[in-house]
Design a protein around this motif. Structure first.
Motif, mmCIF file in Angstrom:
data_model
loop_
_atom_site.group_PDB
_atom_site.id
_atom_site.type_symbol
_atom_site.label_atom_id
_atom_site.label_comp_id
_atom_site.label_asym_id
_atom_site.label_seq_id
_atom_site.Cartn_x
_atom_site.Cartn_y
_atom_site.Cartn_z
ATOM 1 N N TYR A 108 0.820 -1.209 0.000
ATOM 2 C CA TYR A 108 0.000 0.000 0.000
ATOM 3 C C TYR A 108 0.857 1.263 0.000
ATOM 4 C CZ TYR A 108 -3.636 -3.357 1.350
ATOM 5 O OH TYR A 108 -4.500 -4.430 1.404
ATOM 6 N N LYS A 109 2.041 1.179 0.602
ATOM 7 C CA LYS A 109 2.929 2.345 0.586
ATOM 8 C C LYS A 109 3.423 2.614 -0.834
ATOM 9 C CE LYS A 109 5.451 3.479 4.129
ATOM 10 N NZ LYS A 109 6.467 3.539 5.211
ATOM 11 N N VAL A 110 3.762 1.549 -1.579
ATOM 12 C CA VAL A 110 4.213 1.748 -2.959
ATOM 13 C C VAL A 110 3.051 2.205 -3.841
ATOM 14 C CG1 VAL A 110 5.534 0.781 -4.859
ATOM 15 C CG2 VAL A 110 5.879 -0.118 -2.571
ATOM 16 N N VAL A 111 1.858 1.686 -3.585
ATOM 17 C CA VAL A 111 0.671 2.145 -4.317
ATOM 18 C C VAL A 111 0.462 3.642 -4.084
ATOM 19 C CG1 VAL A 111 -1.854 2.021 -4.378
ATOM 20 C CG2 VAL A 111 -0.503 -0.084 -4.426
ATOM 21 N N THR A 112 0.588 4.081 -2.843
ATOM 22 C CA THR A 112 0.463 5.512 -2.530
ATOM 23 C C THR A 112 1.529 6.307 -3.257
ATOM 24 O OG1 THR A 112 -0.306 4.874 -0.311
ATOM 25 C CG2 THR A 112 0.268 7.181 -0.651
ATOM 26 N N LEU A 113 2.723 5.752 -3.312
ATOM 27 C CA LEU A 113 3.846 6.396 -3.991
ATOM 28 C C LEU A 113 3.537 6.636 -5.473
ATOM 29 C CD1 LEU A 113 6.849 7.114 -3.215
ATOM 30 C CD2 LEU A 113 7.456 4.855 -4.091
ATOM 31 N N ILE A 114 3.042 5.602 -6.126
ATOM 32 C CA ILE A 114 2.753 5.698 -7.565
ATOM 33 C C ILE A 114 1.600 6.665 -7.819
ATOM 34 C CG2 ILE A 114 1.958 4.400 -9.585
ATOM 35 C CD1 ILE A 114 3.382 1.928 -8.304
ATOM 36 N N LEU A 115 0.507 6.490 -7.070
ATOM 37 C CA LEU A 115 -0.652 7.359 -7.267
ATOM 38 C C LEU A 115 -0.324 8.811 -6.921
ATOM 39 C CD1 LEU A 115 -3.585 5.146 -5.898
ATOM 40 C CD2 LEU A 115 -2.896 5.523 -8.266
ATOM 41 N N GLY A 116 0.474 9.003 -5.870
ATOM 42 C CA GLY A 116 0.870 10.359 -5.499
ATOM 43 C C GLY A 116 1.703 11.021 -6.578
ATOM 44 N N ALA A 117 2.638 10.278 -7.167
ATOM 45 C CA ALA A 117 3.475 10.829 -8.238
ATOM 46 C C ALA A 117 2.636 11.188 -9.460
ATOM 47 C CB ALA A 117 4.570 9.830 -8.609
ATOM 48 N N ARG A 118 1.676 10.325 -9.783
ATOM 49 C CA ARG A 118 0.797 10.626 -10.925
ATOM 50 C C ARG A 118 0.001 11.909 -10.677
ATOM 51 N NH1 ARG A 118 -2.215 4.819 -11.890
ATOM 52 N NH2 ARG A 118 -0.446 3.632 -12.751
ATOM 53 N N GLU A 119 -0.569 12.009 -9.482
ATOM 54 C CA GLU A 119 -1.395 13.166 -9.145
ATOM 55 C C GLU A 119 -0.569 14.446 -9.151
ATOM 56 O OE1 GLU A 119 -4.959 15.148 -7.852
ATOM 57 O OE2 GLU A 119 -4.584 13.161 -8.716
ATOM 58 N N ALA A 120 0.616 14.387 -8.559
ATOM 59 C CA ALA A 120 1.478 15.571 -8.494
ATOM 60 C C ALA A 120 1.933 15.999 -9.879
ATOM 61 C CB ALA A 120 2.686 15.279 -7.610
ATOM 62 N N GLN A 222 11.623 -8.626 -5.641
ATOM 63 C CA GLN A 222 10.170 -8.814 -5.570
ATOM 64 C C GLN A 222 9.432 -7.510 -5.851
ATOM 65 O OE1 GLN A 222 10.029 -10.529 -1.654
ATOM 66 N NE2 GLN A 222 11.151 -12.316 -2.365
ATOM 67 N N LEU A 223 9.918 -6.404 -5.273
ATOM 68 C CA LEU A 223 9.282 -5.112 -5.561
ATOM 69 C C LEU A 223 9.464 -4.733 -7.021
ATOM 70 C CD1 LEU A 223 10.060 -2.825 -2.474
ATOM 71 C CD2 LEU A 223 8.028 -4.184 -2.947
ATOM 72 N N GLY A 224 10.654 -5.029 -7.567
ATOM 73 C CA GLY A 224 10.887 -4.742 -8.984
ATOM 74 C C GLY A 224 9.937 -5.526 -9.874
ATOM 75 N N ARG A 225 9.713 -6.786 -9.528
ATOM 76 C CA ARG A 225 8.781 -7.619 -10.302
ATOM 77 C C ARG A 225 7.375 -7.049 -10.266
ATOM 78 N NH1 ARG A 225 5.040 -9.432 -12.286
ATOM 79 N NH2 ARG A 225 4.435 -11.619 -12.623
ATOM 80 N N LEU A 226 6.954 -6.544 -9.107
ATOM 81 C CA LEU A 226 5.583 -6.066 -8.947
ATOM 82 C C LEU A 226 5.385 -4.636 -9.451
ATOM 83 C CD1 LEU A 226 4.949 -7.439 -5.337
ATOM 84 C CD2 LEU A 226 4.095 -8.412 -7.478
ATOM 85 N N PHE A 227 6.393 -3.782 -9.254
ATOM 86 C CA PHE A 227 6.179 -2.350 -9.484
ATOM 87 C C PHE A 227 7.117 -1.716 -10.511
ATOM 88 C CE2 PHE A 227 4.626 -3.095 -5.132
ATOM 89 C CZ PHE A 227 3.338 -2.603 -5.255
ATOM 90 N N GLY A 228 8.065 -2.497 -11.022
ATOM 91 C CA GLY A 228 8.979 -1.926 -12.002
ATOM 92 C C GLY A 228 8.260 -1.379 -13.222
ATOM 93 N N ARG A 229 7.203 -2.046 -13.628
ATOM 94 C CA ARG A 229 6.472 -1.600 -14.830
ATOM 95 C C ARG A 229 5.800 -0.251 -14.635
ATOM 96 N NH1 ARG A 229 0.836 -3.918 -14.635
ATOM 97 N NH2 ARG A 229 0.625 -4.997 -12.631
ATOM 98 N N PHE A 230 5.723 0.214 -13.383
ATOM 99 C CA PHE A 230 5.152 1.531 -13.103
ATOM 100 C C PHE A 230 6.232 2.599 -12.922
ATOM 101 C CE2 PHE A 230 2.185 -1.673 -11.411
ATOM 102 C CZ PHE A 230 1.087 -1.406 -12.212
ATOM 103 N N GLY A 231 7.484 2.212 -13.181
ATOM 104 C CA GLY A 231 8.566 3.195 -13.139
ATOM 105 C C GLY A 231 9.085 3.524 -11.761
ATOM 106 N N VAL A 232 8.837 2.665 -10.774
ATOM 107 C CA VAL A 232 9.313 2.929 -9.413
ATOM 108 C C VAL A 232 10.818 2.670 -9.336
ATOM 109 C CG1 VAL A 232 9.128 2.285 -6.973
ATOM 110 C CG2 VAL A 232 7.083 2.318 -8.419
ATOM 111 N N ILE A 233 11.575 3.689 -8.946
ATOM 112 C CA ILE A 233 13.018 3.570 -8.754
ATOM 113 C C ILE A 233 13.283 3.015 -7.355
ATOM 114 C CG2 ILE A 233 15.196 4.847 -8.600
ATOM 115 C CD1 ILE A 233 13.940 6.941 -10.495
#
Length: 548
Positions: A108-120, A222-233
């Motif tokens: 949920y923290k990474v989800v917040t990270l992605i959604l927050g970056a999109r919104e900003a 594991q995080l890269g596998r799940l969230f890499g496609r969303f551009g999370v560094i």
């Protein structure tokens, strides 16, 4: 997927006030992201303070090999290239590495990270990339070496990776025993629900564990596998190349150590004056820095430094440095230095153009101690974006809740009461009333009888009183045995009730703090994550029920 807002009080009073009454604690923080002007003002400050941060190009050069190794996705490479540009900002969040990603709140923290970056990015019309900070320098193995999956009855079962080691070595420097991981993976697989996705996920988890030297590397993959496609560094705070870049910041922390300490003490006093307890240890003699020490006894022992008689030392007396010696050691061996919870926010701010930082409620509480410390290093505390919070309610749990007429609040706040009430309504024996009447009649007959015995022998009432307690204990025992017999008659119903609690509030804690994310990835595949990322972001970090 149906999304319903449902208030869930923060587990920290200060965080609760930050979210719902910011004005009352605004002196402890900087800005709140729900203010429409906050991000624009913060972006303007970041643009004019570029000189205060580590060179972007050098930072990206450091991050690229780490992400190629653990998070090699085209979208990540694009994020890194954007980060090279002067106009790109970041939203940063982090967490300790956890076994198989740890509890749901990490996801949920990474989800917040992605959604927050999109919104900003949409609001500011400029690039904003998500950065996840893996706290690999942390040394509390017992916090990261376990996770939970439900068994067939829905009861959360602990899966633990033991490690034969002493001391306090950073997690990223603690090698994992691949012979032991086989048993951990086997237990995890036995608890993961059977589905079309199960074998694929397990194959990947085995591969990541085999390819990793430590838990932080496996966590990153594991995080890269799940969230890499969303551009999370991704970054590991214990990365030796990153530590080399951080030398100028550590130098400032050492040179300005007394001023930083006074800033933390002043903030702690302000927190107490507002009626709250400080959520991190603030000591007048603490340097708020760790040193990684090795000798013939200790290997990579992460020890907290203190100031004593003008020297930097530790409680055990393993190391002692003058300020100049500590600065020399920093130049020669930067990999031996490490932040604590109060200096890590300063390091994050010195590395990245942080538009917002993602924090959980506990983190929000202890960040209140850092506001004035930022100013010591000519930095500015970033606006906090509270982590979004969810409770997953699967269809079978929804059906059970409907059957028993339960709401989420019934489960969260008064489940034991509801369970007892339901059981009392099922039995036709009215045991509570009958035993209450038995006790009343016994007291009514026995007390006058005891008093009359005094005429025979003055010592007899004392003996009779002792006898009375024994009889009452036997009545209570019979009541308990009778109630257990009734419970056994309604065992199926009680198991169904308990399954609701096990699913929504395991061990009396929010689901997100216990259950592992692969339970839902195993049942629903990546579609579950895609649906979470399609939800409207809540910049106040509100809690929402997700009806699956």
């Amino acid at each position: 997927m149906n999304v319903v807002p449902e208030r869930l009080p923060a587990n920290q009073p200060l965080a609760e006030r930050y979210i719902n009454d910011f004005a009352s604690v605004s002196s402890l923080y900087n800005m709140k992201v729900t203010d429409p002007q906050t991000w624009a003002q913060r972006a303007a400050w970041l643009d004019q303070s570029k000189h205060s941060r580590i060179d972007r190009g050098a930072l990206v050069n450091c991050l690229e090999p780490y992400n190629r190794l653990h998070n090699n996705h085209e979208a990540v490479q694009k994020s890194l290239e954007l980060l090279r540009q002067d106009d790109t900002l970041t939203i940063v969040g982090g967490q300790q590495s956890g076994l198989f990603t740890g509890p749901l709140l990490v996801i949920y923290k990474v989800v917040t990270l992605i959604l927050g970056a999109r919104e900003a990015s949409a609001r500011l019309n400029r690039p904003v990339v998500p950065v996840f900070w893996i706290a690999g320098e942390d040394h509390d193995w017992d916090e990261v070496n376990h996770t939970y999956l439900p068994d067939r009855d829905g009861q959360a079962v602990k899966i633990r990776m033991d490690h034969e080691r002493g001391g306090h070595s950073p997690v990223s420097r603690t090698s994992i025993d691949h012979n032991h991981t086989a048993g951990v993976l086997k237990q995890f697989e036995s608890l993961l629900p059977d589905s079309e996705h199960k074998s694929e996920w397990m194959q990947e988890l085995r591969q990541y564990m085999e390819q990793s030297d430590n838990l932080s590397h496996a966590f990153a993959k594991q995080l890269g596998r799940l969230f890499g496609r969303f551009g999370v560094i991704l970054l590991d705070s214990d990365d030796s190349q990153l530590r080399r870049l951080e030398v100028p910041v550590f130098r400032q922390m050492i040179q300005q150590n007394d001023r930083l300490t006074q800033a933390y003490l002043a903030a702690a006093e302000k927190v107490r004056a507002l009626g709250y307890e400080e959520q991190a240890t603030v000591a007048e003699d603490s340097a708020n820095l760790f040193y990684i020490h090795s000798d013939e006894i200790y290997t990579n022992e992460r020890i907290l430094l203190f100031k004593r008689d003008g020297m930097f030392t530790d409680r055990k007396g393993l190391v002692t440095f003058t300020p100049d010696e500590l600065l020399d050691m920093l130049e020669q061996h930067p990999e031996r230095f490490s932040n604590n919870v109060l200096t890590r926010p300063l390091m994050q701010e010195s590395l990245f153009p942080v538009l917002s930082t993602i924090l959980g409620t506990g983190e929000i509480a202890y960040w209140a101690l850092t506001h004035q410390a930022f100013e010591v290093l000519d930095l500015q505390m970033p606006p906090i974006l509270p982590r979004m919070s969810f409770t997953m309610i699967e269809e079978k749990i929804q059906m059970l809740m409907k059957q028993f007429g339960l709401s989420f609040d019934d489960v969260r706040q008064r489940f034991d009461e509801v369970r007892t009430q339901w059981l009392s309504e099922q039995e036709d024996y009215h045991l509570d009333e009958r035993f209450a009447e038995l006790r009343r009649q016994f007291d009514q007959m026995y007390l006058p009888f005891i008093e009359s015995l005094a005429e025979v022998d003055p010592s007899l009432p004392h003996i009779a009183a002792t006898n009375q307690h024994k009889i009452e204990a036997q009545i209570e025992y019979l009541h308990r045995k009778s109630s257990n017999a009734v419970s056994k008659q309604h065992e199926v119903g009680l198991r169904r009730l308990d399954r609701i609690a096990h699913s929504l509030y395991p061990f009396g804690k929010p689901q997100e703090r216990t259950i592992n994310s692969y339970y839902y990835f195993g049942r629903y595949g990546e579609q579950w994550l895609d649906q979470l990322l399609s939800i409207e972001p809540d910049l106040d970090g509100g809690h929402r029920l997700i009806y699956m």
